[in-house]
Scaffold this active site. Structure first.
Site, short mmCIF file in Angstrom:
data_model
loop_
_atom_site.label_atom_id
_atom_site.label_comp_id
_atom_site.label_asym_id
_atom_site.label_seq_id
_atom_site.Cartn_x
_atom_site.Cartn_y
_atom_site.Cartn_z
N SER A 7 15.33 -24.79 8.39
CA SER A 7 16.18 -23.60 8.20
C SER A 7 17.16 -23.88 7.07
O SER A 7 17.97 -24.81 7.16
CB SER A 7 16.97 -23.30 9.47
OG SER A 7 17.99 -22.37 9.16
N HIS A 32 12.29 -21.52 6.82
CA HIS A 32 12.87 -20.62 7.82
C HIS A 32 14.15 -20.03 7.26
O HIS A 32 15.07 -20.76 6.87
CB HIS A 32 13.13 -21.40 9.11
CG HIS A 32 13.57 -20.55 10.26
ND1 HIS A 32 12.67 -19.85 11.05
CD2 HIS A 32 14.80 -20.29 10.76
CE1 HIS A 32 13.35 -19.20 11.99
NE2 HIS A 32 14.65 -19.45 11.84
N ASP A 34 17.27 -17.58 8.01
CA ASP A 34 18.03 -16.96 9.10
C ASP A 34 18.88 -15.81 8.57
O ASP A 34 19.88 -16.04 7.89
CB ASP A 34 18.91 -18.01 9.78
CG ASP A 34 18.09 -18.92 10.69
OD1 ASP A 34 17.34 -18.39 11.52
OD2 ASP A 34 18.21 -20.15 10.54
N MET A 36 21.37 -12.84 9.37
CA MET A 36 22.33 -12.39 10.40
C MET A 36 23.19 -11.27 9.83
O MET A 36 23.61 -11.34 8.67
CB MET A 36 23.22 -13.55 10.84
CG MET A 36 22.43 -14.76 11.32
SD MET A 36 23.51 -16.02 11.99
CE MET A 36 22.34 -17.37 12.21
N HIS A 65 13.65 -14.79 9.87
CA HIS A 65 14.09 -14.56 11.24
C HIS A 65 15.22 -13.53 11.20
O HIS A 65 16.33 -13.85 10.78
CB HIS A 65 14.55 -15.91 11.82
CG HIS A 65 15.12 -15.86 13.19
ND1 HIS A 65 15.77 -16.92 13.77
CD2 HIS A 65 15.14 -14.86 14.12
CE1 HIS A 65 16.17 -16.59 14.98
NE2 HIS A 65 15.82 -15.34 15.21
N MET A 67 17.92 -11.62 12.67
CA MET A 67 18.89 -11.48 13.77
C MET A 67 19.79 -10.30 13.41
O MET A 67 20.97 -10.47 13.08
CB MET A 67 19.68 -12.78 13.92
CG MET A 67 18.86 -13.89 14.55
SD MET A 67 19.55 -15.53 14.25
CE MET A 67 18.87 -15.86 12.64
N MET A 136 13.90 -19.00 21.22
CA MET A 136 15.20 -19.58 20.85
C MET A 136 15.63 -20.61 21.90
O MET A 136 15.61 -20.33 23.11
CB MET A 136 16.29 -18.51 20.77
CG MET A 136 16.10 -17.45 19.69
SD MET A 136 15.92 -18.09 18.03
CE MET A 136 17.47 -18.98 17.82
N GLY A 141 23.10 -17.24 16.15
CA GLY A 141 24.37 -16.91 15.49
C GLY A 141 24.85 -18.03 14.58
O GLY A 141 25.47 -17.76 13.56
N GLY A 143 24.08 -22.28 13.08
CA GLY A 143 23.34 -23.53 13.04
C GLY A 143 24.14 -24.62 13.73
O GLY A 143 25.33 -24.43 14.04
N GLY A 144 23.50 -25.74 13.99
CA GLY A 144 24.20 -26.91 14.49
C GLY A 144 24.61 -26.85 15.95
O GLY A 144 25.46 -27.63 16.38
N ASP A 174 13.15 -22.65 18.01
CA ASP A 174 14.27 -22.63 17.07
C ASP A 174 15.59 -22.87 17.77
O ASP A 174 15.99 -22.11 18.65
CB ASP A 174 14.27 -21.25 16.39
CG ASP A 174 15.34 -21.07 15.32
OD1 ASP A 174 16.02 -22.04 14.98
OD2 ASP A 174 15.47 -19.92 14.84
N GLY A 175 16.29 -23.93 17.34
CA GLY A 175 17.65 -24.16 17.80
C GLY A 175 17.87 -25.56 18.33
O GLY A 175 17.30 -25.94 19.34
N GLY A 176 18.65 -26.33 17.59
CA GLY A 176 19.04 -27.66 18.07
C GLY A 176 17.92 -28.68 18.11
O GLY A 176 18.02 -29.68 18.83
N GLY A 196 17.35 -27.01 11.29
CA GLY A 196 18.30 -26.77 10.21
C GLY A 196 19.18 -27.97 9.99
O GLY A 196 18.99 -28.76 9.05
C1 DX5 Z 1 20.30 -19.90 15.05
C2 DX5 Z 1 19.23 -19.89 13.96
C3 DX5 Z 1 18.52 -21.21 13.84
C4 DX5 Z 1 19.41 -22.37 13.57
C5 DX5 Z 1 18.67 -23.63 13.29
O1 DX5 Z 1 20.92 -18.69 15.11
O2 DX5 Z 1 18.26 -18.92 14.23
O3 DX5 Z 1 17.43 -21.11 12.94
O4 DX5 Z 1 20.29 -22.11 12.53
O5 DX5 Z 1 19.61 -24.60 13.00
P1 DX5 Z 1 19.80 -25.89 13.91
O6 DX5 Z 1 18.50 -26.65 13.79
O7 DX5 Z 1 20.94 -26.56 13.29
O8 DX5 Z 1 20.04 -25.43 15.32
ZN ZN Z 2 16.26 -19.04 13.11
#
Ligand code: DX5
Ligand code: ZN
Length: 217
Positions: A7, A32, A34, A36, A65, A67, A136, A141, A143-144, A174-176, A196
Site C-alpha cells: 500500500s 494497492h 487506498d 479515502m 481500494h 473507502m 479488512m 481509515g 495505515g499502521g 488488508d490491514g496490519g 503498507g
Molecule cells: C486501511 C487501508 C490499508 C492500510 C494498509 O484503511 O485500507 O490498506 O493502510 O497499511 P498497513 O499495512 O500499515 O496496515
Molecule cells: Zn487498503
C-alpha cells in the site's frame, strides 16, 4: 503462490515515484492504492490525479481500494486514471451490483470489501460477479494499525465457501500485515497480502521477500 500488494499509503509522498520503483524492483505483484474520502472513513488520501500521475511509472496492476461513500460516482474517474482492479465496500452507500457492472462495462476487474465487523454472508450475493474479495483486518481509515486476529476465521470461512462452490476468486487481506502474521493469513486462505507500513518502514525489497518467505513455511 502468494502475491504481495504494497500500500503506497505508507510511502513517502515527497518521492512517490522512487517509492513505486522500489516495490516494483522488490517483487511486488500489485500496487494497492487506498482512496479515502473523509466521509466513509475519517481521513482523506489519494484522488484520481495522483493515480494518473503515477500510472506511467510502472506496469504493475493498480489495485484501487475505494473507502468512499457512493463509490459509483468515482469508478469512472479512477479507471480513466489507470486503475485495473477496483474494490468497493459493501457498507458504503451504493448498490454493489450496479457498481460492479459499471466497473466491468469499462473492462476492469471488480471486488467487494468487508470491514472487520461485517459478516461474510453480506458478500455472498456478489460472488458470481467479482474477481476479488477483500477482507479488512483493521478498521479502515489509517495505515499502521494493529492486525485483528479475530478476523482470521472469516478468511477461512470465505476460502472454504469459495472452494465448495468452485469459485476462483482472489482473497485479498488488508490491514496490519507483517511477516509475523502473514503465514496465518495465507494458511487461512488469503492469497493477496496488502502491506503498507511493514513494507515501507524498512527496505521494501527485503520486506516483500520476507512476507513471501513467511508464507512458504
Ligand atoms: C486501511 C487501508 C490499508 C492500510 C494498509 O484503511 O485500507 O490498506 O493502510 O497499511 P498497513 O499495512 O500499515 O496496515
Ligand atoms: Zn487498503
Amino acid at each position: 503462490m502468494i502475491k504481495v500488494a504494497p500500500s503506497i499509503l505508507s510511502a513517502d509522498f515527497g518521492k512517490l515515484g522512487d517509492e513505486i520503483r522500489a516495490i516494483e524492483e522488490g517483487g511486488a505483484d500489485l500496487v494497492h492504492i487506498d482512496v479515502m474520502d473523509g466521509n466513509f472513513v475519517p481521513n482523506i488520501t489519494i484522488g484520481p490525479v495522483v493515480v494518473k500521475g503515477i500510472r506511467p511509472l510502472t506496469k504493475m496492476p493498480f489495485d484501487v481500494h475505494l473507502m468512499v461513500q457512493k463509490p459509483q460516482h468515482f469508478v469512472e474517474d479512477f479507471i480513466k486514471a489507470g486503475a485495473d482492479i477496483l474494490t468497493v465496500h459493501v457498507e458504503a452507500d451504493h448498490s454493489p451490483h450496479q457498481t460492479i457492472k459499471h466497473i466491468h462495462d469499462q473492462g476492469k476487474k471488480a471486488g467487494v470489501v468487508l470491514n472487520p465487523g461485517t459478516p461474510f454472508h453480506l458478500a455472498k450475493d456478489f460472488l458470481n460477479e467479482i474477481e476479488m474479495i477483500l477482507i479488512m483486518t483493521v478498521n479502515p481509515g489509517f495505515g499502521g494499525q494493529k492486525f485483528m486476529p479475530e478476523v482470521v476465521p472469516k478468511i477461512r470461512e470465505v476460502k472454504e465457501y469459495l472452494d465448495k462452490e468452485g469459485l476462483s476468486i482472489d482473497i485479498e487481506v488488508d490491514g496490519g500485515i507483517t511477516s509475523e502474521n502473514a503465514y496465518e493469513v495465507a494458511r487461512a486462505g488469503g492469497n493477496i497480502l496488502v502491506a503498507g507500513s511493514f513494507v515501507y518502514k524498512g527496505d521494501p525489497k527485503e520486506r516483500i521477500a520476507s512476507l513471501k518467505a513467511a508464507c512458504e513455511e
